[in-house]
Design a protein around this motif. Structure first.
Motif: not given
Length: 255
Positions: A13, A163, A168, A218
């Motif tokens: 991200s 992740g 995140v 994100e």
């Protein structure tokens, strides 16, 4: 035509790309240009591999979820390179082999690929999401040094893996990003000395609950770096993901 190394950092991200100190140093020194890419929908891996490498949206190319296992029906960077007598290589997740070489993936047959007649002629393909990024980059460098491909894709998975496990906004995710930044710093200087252009980006980001597929920032906004490019390509903060394919083709001078 300039030789090109395409690094696809799976699951990165843009929200967390600011922890990549080496990549930021390249930008500060005007060695790299940084922008942002907006992922196509759904923001899932296999559909977006196909989008990045063919320039088609998931609805257009038909790979609309991760469970679709078949060869690509589109013209890809790999197939265009072959039509232009350019040499190809990849150190990547096995879905890349399934899209452009043979499907379904056979571990014995396909993990190590040396076949001049395939779209990806020289490859090392892995099946474990936690396969160490450092080993993956070493495989990519082995392919580069042994076969000297004109287009080499390097595709690590540890950021995405962390992740999915922690989300995140976790130290585990950020540390995976920091680790790959450190790994890259060992290779980019020598690649630049050899004259390669280098593109670094991602397919999609990651949500706070450890998944991705939608339009949240994100999940769908990823970083894009262009390093050592001789073609004068302009980079901005609003790059449609289908345009990444155009950038790759321009560097390689293929149509």
């Amino acid at each position: 035509m300039q030789k090109l190394i395409f690094i696809l950092l799976d699951g990165l991200s843009d929200k967390q790309s600011d922890v990549m100190g080496y990549m930021q140093a390249l930008v500060n020194c005007k060695i790299a240009k940084k922008g942002k890419v907006y992922s196509q929908m759904p923001s899932l891996s296999r559909p977006l591999y196909e989008t990045l490498l063919t320039g088609k949206t998931p609805v257009e190319h038909g790979i609309v979820n991760n469970g679709i296992c078949r060869l690509s029906k589109e013209e890809s960077i790999f197939s265009l390179c072959r039509k232009n007598n350019l040499k190809t290589g990849a150190s990547a997740y096995y879905w890349i082999s399934e899209l452009y070489n043979m499907a379904p993936f056979d571990k014995v047959r396909d993990t190590f690929t040396e076949n001049e007649n395939l779209n990806i002629q020289y490859g090392h393909f892995y099946t474990l999401d936690h396969y160490p990024d450092e080993n993956l980059f070493l495989s990519g460098e082995y392919i580069r040094k042994k076969w000297n491909p004109d287009f080499l894709m390097i595709h690590p998975m540890n950021i995405d893996d962390q992740g999915h496990k922690y989300g995140v906004d976790s130290k585990e995710y950020r540390n995976a990003v920091r680790t790959v930044d450190s790994i890259i710093s060992n290779f980019i200087p020598k690649w630049m000395e050899k004259g390669y252009a280098i593109v670094v980006t991602s397919d999609h980001g990651m949500s706070y609950d450890g998944n991705h597929s939608g339009i949240a920032e994100e999940e769908a906004v990823v970083p894009f770096w262009l390093i050592n490019d001789k073609s004068g390509i302009e980079i901005n903060d609003n790059i449609p993901q289908i345009e990444v394919n155009t950038i790759l083709k321009k560097i390689l001078d293929i149509k």
